[in-house]
Write an enzyme that holds these catalytic residues in place. Structure first.
Site, PDB file in Angstrom:
ATOM      1  N   VAL A 135     -14.267 -21.560 -14.144  1.00 53.50           N
ATOM      2  CA  VAL A 135     -14.427 -22.194 -12.839  1.00 53.50           C
ATOM      3  C   VAL A 135     -15.346 -21.335 -11.973  1.00 53.50           C
ATOM      4  O   VAL A 135     -15.156 -20.122 -11.870  1.00 53.50           O
ATOM      5  CB  VAL A 135     -13.069 -22.347 -12.116  1.00 53.50           C
ATOM      6  CG1 VAL A 135     -13.266 -22.984 -10.740  1.00 53.50           C
ATOM      7  CG2 VAL A 135     -12.106 -23.165 -12.949  1.00 53.50           C
ATOM      8  N   ASP A 185     -15.924 -20.484  -8.507  1.00 58.61           N
ATOM      9  CA  ASP A 185     -15.283 -20.642  -7.209  1.00 58.61           C
ATOM     10  C   ASP A 185     -15.332 -19.376  -6.361  1.00 58.61           C
ATOM     11  O   ASP A 185     -14.643 -19.277  -5.335  1.00 58.61           O
ATOM     12  CB  ASP A 185     -13.825 -21.070  -7.391  1.00 58.61           C
ATOM     13  CG  ASP A 185     -13.029 -20.107  -8.265  1.00 58.61           C
ATOM     14  OD1 ASP A 185     -13.593 -19.083  -8.704  1.00 58.61           O
ATOM     15  OD2 ASP A 185     -11.836 -20.378  -8.511  1.00 58.61           O
ATOM     16  N   ASP A 219     -17.944 -14.645 -12.549  1.00 62.50           N
ATOM     17  CA  ASP A 219     -17.154 -15.680 -11.883  1.00 62.50           C
ATOM     18  C   ASP A 219     -16.680 -16.760 -12.839  1.00 62.50           C
ATOM     19  O   ASP A 219     -15.539 -17.229 -12.770  1.00 62.50           O
ATOM     20  CB  ASP A 219     -17.985 -16.290 -10.742  1.00 62.50           C
ATOM     21  CG  ASP A 219     -17.212 -17.321  -9.924  1.00 62.50           C
ATOM     22  OD1 ASP A 219     -15.997 -17.453 -10.119  1.00 62.50           O
ATOM     23  OD2 ASP A 219     -17.836 -17.981  -9.073  1.00 62.50           O
ATOM     24  N   ASP A 275      -8.914  -5.797  -4.534  1.00 60.11           N
ATOM     25  CA  ASP A 275      -8.475  -4.727  -3.641  1.00 60.11           C
ATOM     26  C   ASP A 275      -9.605  -3.731  -3.417  1.00 60.11           C
ATOM     27  O   ASP A 275     -10.205  -3.228  -4.369  1.00 60.11           O
ATOM     28  CB  ASP A 275      -7.262  -4.017  -4.249  1.00 60.11           C
ATOM     29  CG  ASP A 275      -6.519  -3.152  -3.252  1.00 60.11           C
ATOM     30  OD1 ASP A 275      -7.172  -2.401  -2.511  1.00 60.11           O
ATOM     31  OD2 ASP A 275      -5.279  -3.207  -3.228  1.00 60.11           O
ATOM     32  N   ILE A 302     -14.185 -16.544  -7.238  1.00 60.05           N
ATOM     33  CA  ILE A 302     -12.988 -15.752  -7.518  1.00 60.05           C
ATOM     34  C   ILE A 302     -13.017 -15.324  -8.981  1.00 60.05           C
ATOM     35  O   ILE A 302     -13.191 -16.159  -9.880  1.00 60.05           O
ATOM     36  CB  ILE A 302     -11.704 -16.567  -7.251  1.00 60.05           C
ATOM     37  CG1 ILE A 302     -11.630 -16.984  -5.777  1.00 60.05           C
ATOM     38  CG2 ILE A 302     -10.462 -15.766  -7.633  1.00 60.05           C
ATOM     39  CD1 ILE A 302     -10.556 -18.009  -5.500  1.00 60.05           C
ATOM     40  N   HIS A 338      -6.990  -5.899  -0.147  1.00 62.77           N
ATOM     41  CA  HIS A 338      -5.907  -4.932  -0.044  1.00 62.77           C
ATOM     42  C   HIS A 338      -4.746  -5.515   0.760  1.00 62.77           C
ATOM     43  O   HIS A 338      -4.813  -5.621   1.984  1.00 62.77           O
ATOM     44  CB  HIS A 338      -6.403  -3.647   0.601  1.00 62.77           C
ATOM     45  CG  HIS A 338      -5.404  -2.534   0.560  1.00 62.77           C
ATOM     46  ND1 HIS A 338      -4.871  -2.049  -0.615  1.00 62.77           N
ATOM     47  CD2 HIS A 338      -4.815  -1.814   1.549  1.00 62.77           C
ATOM     48  CE1 HIS A 338      -4.027  -1.080  -0.348  1.00 62.77           C
ATOM     49  NE2 HIS A 338      -3.969  -0.924   0.959  1.00 62.77           N
ATOM     50  N   ASP A 340     -13.509 -17.473 -16.221  1.00 63.32           N
ATOM     51  CA  ASP A 340     -12.268 -18.243 -16.264  1.00 63.32           C
ATOM     52  C   ASP A 340     -12.523 -19.745 -16.375  1.00 63.32           C
ATOM     53  O   ASP A 340     -11.577 -20.541 -16.377  1.00 63.32           O
ATOM     54  CB  ASP A 340     -11.410 -17.950 -15.031  1.00 63.32           C
ATOM     55  CG  ASP A 340     -12.158 -18.201 -13.717  1.00 63.32           C
ATOM     56  OD1 ASP A 340     -13.193 -18.886 -13.737  1.00 63.32           O
ATOM     57  OD2 ASP A 340     -11.694 -17.710 -12.678  1.00 63.32           O
ATOM     58  N   SER A 386       0.845  -1.185   0.000  1.00 67.23           N
ATOM     59  CA  SER A 386       0.000   0.000   0.000  1.00 67.23           C
ATOM     60  C   SER A 386       0.889   1.245   0.000  1.00 67.23           C
ATOM     61  O   SER A 386       1.671   1.433  -0.929  1.00 67.23           O
ATOM     62  CB  SER A 386      -0.964  -0.023   1.188  1.00 67.23           C
ATOM     63  OG  SER A 386      -1.960   0.967   1.034  1.00 67.23           O
TER      64      SER A 386
END
Length: 529
Positions: free
Chosen positions: A261, A263, A256, A398, A265, A438, A259, A187
């Site tokens: 998948v 998950d 989601d 972030d 993320i 972050h 990609d 940061s």
């Protein structure tokens, strides 16, 4: 086999003698004699397993104690930097000095908080480690008011002074000249690392600069802009945390599986072109949906911030961080760091109201550029030409600094050097950490030794999975990290085992799922796409 009692006694006696010798060495060391006008405030021998207490530490820093894992000599010094400012620095010297290395830790926000967790982390791995308070105490900016010297300390002088003194003091303490100098920070600490490479290219040989707060003036203007966008938490169109949770669910629904998948993320948020219009209330529905005004708010949040001249001030916030940002930038409250920066540094106006923030205020920040804090280097040529290396990273979720700013810096450097990615990678490697907030936290595999404190340090001290080990090998063996393996611990607790791992790619490569068990890092590949 049972060892003879005389042998056991001899070994214990030798260990006790060595410990006593190091303790005496520590307590006889007088570092203040080597620094003009310095005052020694702490000198103590600390044994492994001790939990050091800091009763005088500013409460806002939230670091009342720190456990240490090795025997060390703790030195604290008050060092004047001008006739009206000074720094407090802590130098922790481990009994075993590995590779004659020194390490400096950065800070965060606009604070003057010593990151004791990084001091413990560095000494755990044999670095003589220093951290300083940036010329003031606590997390607020009150000490900046009408004192440009404190701002200079914050912008660059505290770090430069502390590492310069550490090189000299460590060499005197151990009786050997230091060999390599390293830095770790995230940061503001990331900005400090990039700034040091630019302003003082010989201060460090290797730098870990996470989620760097570069283009600092524009960043703090961008952060200030959220409060006028969201409105106060009492306003009619305010989006509360519960509704942000609904928005987050919709973000994942739209992005989601980009990609391959599902998950929770978003592997590459730059591919996510979120459309909040999908949540627009209709047919009389008013719950878990957005009004037209709220749709506009969300679109403004996820749009780049431009000046009145049409030039970019700061990139857009990336989608995916809604659960984390709901209590921060989206909370309907002034962002305290930006508010203090404007009040006590830019305007010298302690009652300035962030609700009045406008484009004129944004332009003013960069016009003033106090102590040349912007940190937006063009080439870093002096640093790279002497063999310096930078390992930088940014979390894809972030909630405080948009992850889009780090690719922007990478591309800015490549353009300034007229360099290809292969050429830039010779000294500067940037890793995108999917699912990380972050500097730490989030649903992704985010622990890779990037900062002190658990669970980031719960990973093995190996170059493939630990950023500190990786920067050392890059500097000293010329073995650059190809990927950075992140670990997600169960409940973010290293004692509970590993949930999954992922090999994070260096930019501009993208992590691409190839099939099979998505928790297996081998089922992802880094590709130019």
């Amino acid at each position: 086999m049972r060892l003879p009692l005389t042998y056991v006694v001899a070994v214990l006696s030798y260990a006790s003698c060595v410990r006593s010798s190091f303790s005496s060495q520590c307590l006889a060391f007088n570092p203040q004699n080597s620094i003009f006008n310095a005052t020694l405030t702490v000198r103590e021998y600390v044994t492994a397993g001790t939990n050091i207490l800091f009763p005088d530490n500013d409460a806002s820093c939230g670091r009342p104690s720190q456990a240490v894992s090795v025997d060390l000599c703790r030195i604290a010094l008050h060092v004047p930097t001008s006739n009206r400012s000074s720094i407090t620095m802590e130098l922790w010297l481990p009994e075993t000095w590995q590779g004659r290395r020194v390490l400096a830790s950065g800070n965060g926000g606009i604070d003057g908080c010593i990151e004791y967790e990084n001091l413990a982390y560095g000494t755990q791995h044999g670095f003589a480690t220093v951290a300083a308070n940036n010329g003031h105490n606590g997390t607020g900016g009150h000490d900046f008011l009408n004192n440009p010297d404190v701002i200079i300390d914050y912008a660059w002088r505290s770090l430069h002074t502390s590492i310069s003194q550490t090189k000299s003091l460590a060499s005197k303490f151990y009786g050997n000249t230091y060999q390599k100098s390293y830095y770790i920070g995230c940061s503001l600490g990331g900005r400090q690392g990039i700034g040091a490479a630019d302003r003082f290219p010989s201060d460090f040989d290797g730098i870990i600069a996470g989620s760097p707060a570069v283009d600092f003036n524009h960043l703090y203007a961008w952060r200030a802009s959220f409060y006028p966008i969201t409105g106060k938490s009492t306003s009619a169109n305010f989006i509360n945390a519960s509704l942000w949770s609904t928005i987050h669910t919709e973000v994942l629904r739209q992005c989601d599986t980009l990609d391959g998948v599902q998950d929770g993320i978003i592997e590459d948020s730059s591919l996510c072109h979120f459309r909040p219009e999908a949540l627009l209330c209709s047919n009389g529905t008013t719950a878990n949906c957005l009004s037209p005004a709220q749709v506009d708010i969300v679109n403004n949040i996820y749009s780049p911030f431009y000046g009145s001249d049409g030039k970019l001030i700061f990139p857009a916030m990336q989608p995916g961080n809604e659960l984390l940002a709901a209590s921060g930038l989206y909370s309907g409250m002034p962002w305290p760091l930006s508010q203090d920066w404007y009040r006590y540094v830019l305007l010298n106006q302690s009652d300035w109201d962030q609700a009045t923030f406008d484009l004129a205020d944004a332009m003013l920040a960069d016009e003033i550029n106090p102590s040349n804090i912007r940190t937006w280097p063009t080439t870093l040529e002096p640093f790279s030409s002497r063999g310096g290396k930078i390992l930088t990273f940014h979390g894809g979720q972030d909630q405080q600094i948009t992850s889009y700013n780090s690719p922007r810096l990478y591309n800015h450097l490549a353009s300034g050097r007229d360099a290809s990615s292969t050429q830039l990678d010779e000294f500067y490697r940037f890793f995108r950490i999917s699912g990380m907030g972050h500097c730490e936290g989030g649903p992704g595999a985010w622990a890779f030794g990037q900062l002190g404190g658990s669970p980031a340090v719960g990973v093995p001290y190996e170059p493939s999975s630990n950023a500190l080990a990786a920067i050392v090998d890059w500097v000293e063996k010329d073995e650059a990290p190809e990927t950075m393996t992140g670990t997600k611990f169960v409940n973010d607790d290293p004692t509970m085992g590993i949930s999954f791992q992922r090999n994070h790619c260096r930019y501009p490569r993208r992590n691409t799922y190839t099939g099979g068990n998505a928790s297996n890092p081998d089922n992802w590949q880094c590709k130019y796409v």
